[in-house]
Design a protein around this motif. Structure first.
Motif, mmCIF file in Angstrom:
data_model
loop_
_atom_site.group_PDB
_atom_site.id
_atom_site.type_symbol
_atom_site.label_atom_id
_atom_site.label_comp_id
_atom_site.label_asym_id
_atom_site.label_seq_id
_atom_site.Cartn_x
_atom_site.Cartn_y
_atom_site.Cartn_z
ATOM 1 N N LEU A 24 0.815 -1.217 0.000
ATOM 2 C CA LEU A 24 0.000 0.000 0.000
ATOM 3 C C LEU A 24 0.849 1.269 0.000
ATOM 4 C CD1 LEU A 24 -2.661 -1.105 2.650
ATOM 5 C CD2 LEU A 24 -2.979 -0.979 0.174
ATOM 6 N N ASN A 25 2.171 1.094 0.029
ATOM 7 C CA ASN A 25 3.104 2.233 0.065
ATOM 8 C C ASN A 25 2.919 3.095 1.315
ATOM 9 O OD1 ASN A 25 4.344 1.558 -2.378
ATOM 10 N ND2 ASN A 25 2.816 2.680 -3.580
ATOM 11 N N TRP A 26 2.567 2.454 2.421
ATOM 12 C CA TRP A 26 2.455 3.177 3.687
ATOM 13 C C TRP A 26 3.826 3.237 4.346
ATOM 14 C CZ3 TRP A 26 -2.439 1.117 6.705
ATOM 15 C CH2 TRP A 26 -3.587 1.409 5.960
ATOM 16 N N GLU A 27 4.072 4.332 5.030
ATOM 17 C CA GLU A 27 5.291 4.428 5.821
ATOM 18 C C GLU A 27 5.151 3.578 7.086
ATOM 19 O OE1 GLU A 27 6.057 8.481 6.684
ATOM 20 O OE2 GLU A 27 6.477 9.042 4.599
ATOM 21 N N GLU A 28 6.279 3.193 7.654
ATOM 22 C CA GLU A 28 6.235 2.439 8.904
ATOM 23 C C GLU A 28 5.625 3.298 10.010
ATOM 24 O OE1 GLU A 28 9.804 0.567 10.127
ATOM 25 O OE2 GLU A 28 10.313 -0.195 8.131
ATOM 26 N N PHE A 29 4.882 2.660 10.907
ATOM 27 C CA PHE A 29 4.234 3.400 11.990
ATOM 28 C C PHE A 29 4.235 2.549 13.252
ATOM 29 C CE2 PHE A 29 1.015 0.925 9.831
ATOM 30 C CZ PHE A 29 0.237 0.400 10.850
ATOM 31 N N ASP A 30 4.044 3.227 14.380
ATOM 32 C CA ASP A 30 3.995 2.565 15.686
ATOM 33 C C ASP A 30 2.590 2.013 15.901
ATOM 34 O OD1 ASP A 30 3.940 1.804 18.344
ATOM 35 O OD2 ASP A 30 5.257 3.432 18.998
ATOM 36 N N GLU A 31 2.489 0.698 16.029
ATOM 37 C CA GLU A 31 1.178 0.059 16.163
ATOM 38 C C GLU A 31 0.434 0.547 17.407
ATOM 39 O OE1 GLU A 31 -0.368 -2.241 14.294
ATOM 40 O OE2 GLU A 31 1.155 -2.875 12.857
ATOM 41 N N LEU A 32 1.176 0.841 18.484
ATOM 42 C CA LEU A 32 0.527 1.266 19.725
ATOM 43 C C LEU A 32 0.123 2.734 19.679
ATOM 44 C CD1 LEU A 32 2.796 -0.557 22.333
ATOM 45 C CD2 LEU A 32 0.527 -1.235 21.546
ATOM 46 N N ARG A 33 0.981 3.570 19.147
ATOM 47 C CA ARG A 33 0.704 5.006 19.164
ATOM 48 C C ARG A 33 -0.228 5.428 18.032
ATOM 49 N NH1 ARG A 33 4.031 7.393 22.815
ATOM 50 N NH2 ARG A 33 5.867 6.212 23.476
ATOM 51 N N ASP A 34 -0.186 4.736 16.918
ATOM 52 C CA ASP A 34 -1.052 5.076 15.789
ATOM 53 C C ASP A 34 -2.086 3.968 15.626
ATOM 54 O OD1 ASP A 34 -2.218 6.111 13.554
ATOM 55 O OD2 ASP A 34 -0.369 6.303 12.387
ATOM 56 N N SER A 35 -3.013 3.915 16.587
ATOM 57 C CA SER A 35 -3.998 2.829 16.576
ATOM 58 C C SER A 35 -4.951 2.932 15.393
ATOM 59 C CB SER A 35 -4.792 2.841 17.884
ATOM 60 O OG SER A 35 -5.436 4.090 18.069
ATOM 61 N N ARG A 36 -5.221 4.149 14.914
ATOM 62 C CA ARG A 36 -6.144 4.303 13.788
ATOM 63 C C ARG A 36 -5.603 3.597 12.552
ATOM 64 N NH1 ARG A 36 -7.665 10.225 11.756
ATOM 65 N NH2 ARG A 36 -8.673 10.244 13.790
ATOM 66 N N ARG A 37 -4.345 3.848 12.232
ATOM 67 C CA ARG A 37 -3.768 3.214 11.045
ATOM 68 C C ARG A 37 -3.647 1.705 11.251
ATOM 69 N NH1 ARG A 37 0.554 5.906 7.153
ATOM 70 N NH2 ARG A 37 -1.328 7.157 6.983
ATOM 71 N N SER A 38 -3.371 1.292 12.472
ATOM 72 C CA SER A 38 -3.274 -0.140 12.752
ATOM 73 C C SER A 38 -4.616 -0.831 12.519
ATOM 74 C CB SER A 38 -2.809 -0.352 14.193
ATOM 75 O OG SER A 38 -2.772 -1.723 14.511
ATOM 76 N N ILE A 39 -5.702 -0.211 12.980
ATOM 77 C CA ILE A 39 -7.039 -0.796 12.791
ATOM 78 C C ILE A 39 -7.421 -0.788 11.317
ATOM 79 C CG2 ILE A 39 -9.485 -0.473 13.312
ATOM 80 C CD1 ILE A 39 -8.605 0.616 16.050
ATOM 81 N N LEU A 40 -7.066 0.268 10.607
ATOM 82 C CA LEU A 40 -7.355 0.334 9.175
ATOM 83 C C LEU A 40 -6.621 -0.776 8.426
ATOM 84 C CD1 LEU A 40 -8.630 1.711 6.754
ATOM 85 C CD2 LEU A 40 -6.716 3.327 6.726
ATOM 86 N N LEU A 41 -5.367 -1.012 8.802
ATOM 87 C CA LEU A 41 -4.609 -2.087 8.166
ATOM 88 C C LEU A 41 -5.231 -3.443 8.482
ATOM 89 C CD1 LEU A 41 -2.102 -2.795 6.486
ATOM 90 C CD2 LEU A 41 -0.800 -2.928 8.616
ATOM 91 N N ASP A 42 -5.704 -3.610 9.709
ATOM 92 C CA ASP A 42 -6.394 -4.851 10.073
ATOM 93 C C ASP A 42 -7.643 -5.057 9.218
ATOM 94 O OD1 ASP A 42 -4.828 -6.070 11.995
ATOM 95 O OD2 ASP A 42 -5.661 -4.902 13.641
#
Length: 293
Positions: free
Chosen positions: A28-46
Motif C-alpha cells: 500500500l506504500n504506507w510508511e512504517e508506523f507505531d502500532e501502539l501510538r497510531d492505533s487508527r492506522r493499525s485498525i485500518l490495516l487490520d
C-alpha cells in the motif's frame, strides 16, 4: 491507494498474519508506523487485511481479491463522517459500480460481509477511524530474569539425601536462632532491671539527704527483690530455651543416625566393589545403633 496485484495479495494471504500485514503495508506504500501510538492506522490495516481473508475464504479469484481490498479502502474513505443511512446508500452504489469487476455470487457475498461487519458496527468504525483519538500510552520496561543454568546431572543428589540435608540445615538454623534469642532476652531483662532500680531510687520517699537505718534496710530489700524477680524470670526462660536446644540437638542426632544412603554409582573392579560393601556395612551399623537408642 497503490494498485494491488493478484500476486501481491496472494503472498499476503500465504504469510502468517504479522508478516502478511507488514507485506500489505508495503504494497500500500504506507510508511512504517507505531502500532501502539497510531492505533487508527493499525485498525485500518487490520480491516484491509481481514477483507483479503474474507475474499479468499469465499473462493474469490486473486484478481477479485485485489479488487475487494480496493473496494474496502474506498468505502471507508467515502463514508467518513456520514450517517448510517448515507453509508448504506454509498455501499449500494459502490456495489453497483463493481458489477463489472465481480461476478454476481461474489458481489452478494461481499454485500453480506459489509452489512454484517461494517454496517452493523458502523458507529464504532466512525468513532475509531473518523475522529482523532486522545491516546495516553504508558510504557513500562520489565526486566526478565531467566532461570539459572542447571548443574550437571553428575552433581545431583538423591531426593532422600537432599531432603535429609535440608532438614539438618533447618534444625541448625533453629538452634542458632534460639541462642540468639537467649542473648537478646538477657539484654532486655538487664535493661528492665536497671529501669526498675532507677525508678525505685528516684521515688520521693528516698530523696532525704540522710536515710534512717530502717529506710536504708527497706531500700536494700526492695533492690534485692527486684534483682531476684528479674533473675527468676531469666532462669525460667533459659531453662525453656535450653530444653528447646537439646530437643533440636536430639533431632539432628537421630537424623544423622538414620541418614539415607545415596544410590551407589556403577562400580567396576575389585576396589570399587569393596568400597560399596564398606559403605553398606557402615550404613547398616548406624541403623542398628539408632534402634538401640
Amino acid at each position: 491507494m497503490a494498485l494491488l496485484t493478484p500476486q501481491g495479495v496472494k503472498k499476503v494471504f500465504q504469510l502468517q498474519k504479522p508478516e502478511g500485514r507488514e507485506h500489505l503495508r508495503r504494497l500500500l506504500n504506507w510508511e512504517e508506523f507505531d502500532e501502539l501510538r497510531d492505533s487508527r492506522r493499525s485498525i485500518l490495516l487490520d480491516t484491509l487485511y481481514e477483507s483479503i481473508i474474507f475474499a479468499v475464504g469465499k473462493g474469490f479469484p486473486w484478481v477479485e481479491v485485489a479488487q475487494v481490498v480496493k473496494f474496502t479502502e474506498e468505502l471507508l474513505k467515502e463514508t467518513k463522517g456520514c450517517s448510517i443511512t448515507e453509508a448504506v446508500t454509498i455501499l449500494g452504489n459502490k456495489l453497483r459500480d463493481y458489477q463489472g469487476q465481480l461476478n454476481t455470487t461474489h458481489l452478494l457475498a461481499q454485500c453480506d460481509y459489509f452489512h454484517n461487519t461494517f454496517i452493523r458496527h458502523y458507529k464504532l468504525y466512525q468513532y475509531v477511524l473518523g475522529q482523532d483519538q486522545d491516546v495516553k500510552l504508558t510504557v513500562t520496561h520489565l526486566e526478565v530474569y531467566v532461570p539459572p543454568q542447571p548443574l550437571p546431572l553428575a552433581a545431583g543428589k538423591d531426593q532422600a539425601v537432599w531432603k535429609h540435608e535440608q532438614r539438618v540445615v533447618e534444625l541448625s538454623a533453629a538452634e542458632v536462632q534460639k541462642r540468639a534469642y537467649m542473648l537478646q532476652l538477657k539484654e532486655a531483662l538487664q535493661l528492665e532491671q536497671q529501669r526498675l532500680l532507677q525508678e525505685m531510687l528516684g521515688a520521693p520517699r528516698w530523696q532525704h539527704q540522710v536515710l534512717k537505718r530502717e529506710e536504708l534496710e527497706n531500700l536494700i530489700s526492695e533492690a534485692i527483690h527486684i534483682q531476684i524477680e528479674c533473675l527468676k524470670e531469666l532462669l525460667q526462660y533459659e531453662i525453656q530455651i535450653t530444653f528447646d536446644i537439646l530437643d533440636l540437638k536430639l533431632q539432628k542426632k537421630t537424623l544423622n543416625l538414620n541418614a539415607p544412603t545415596p544410590s551407589p554409582l556403577p562400580v567396576t573392579g575389585q576396589s570399587g566393589q569393596d568400597e560399596a560393601l564398606n559403605l553398606y556395612k557402615a550404613n547398616k551399623g548406624r541403623k542398628a545403633k539408632a534402634k538401640k537408642m
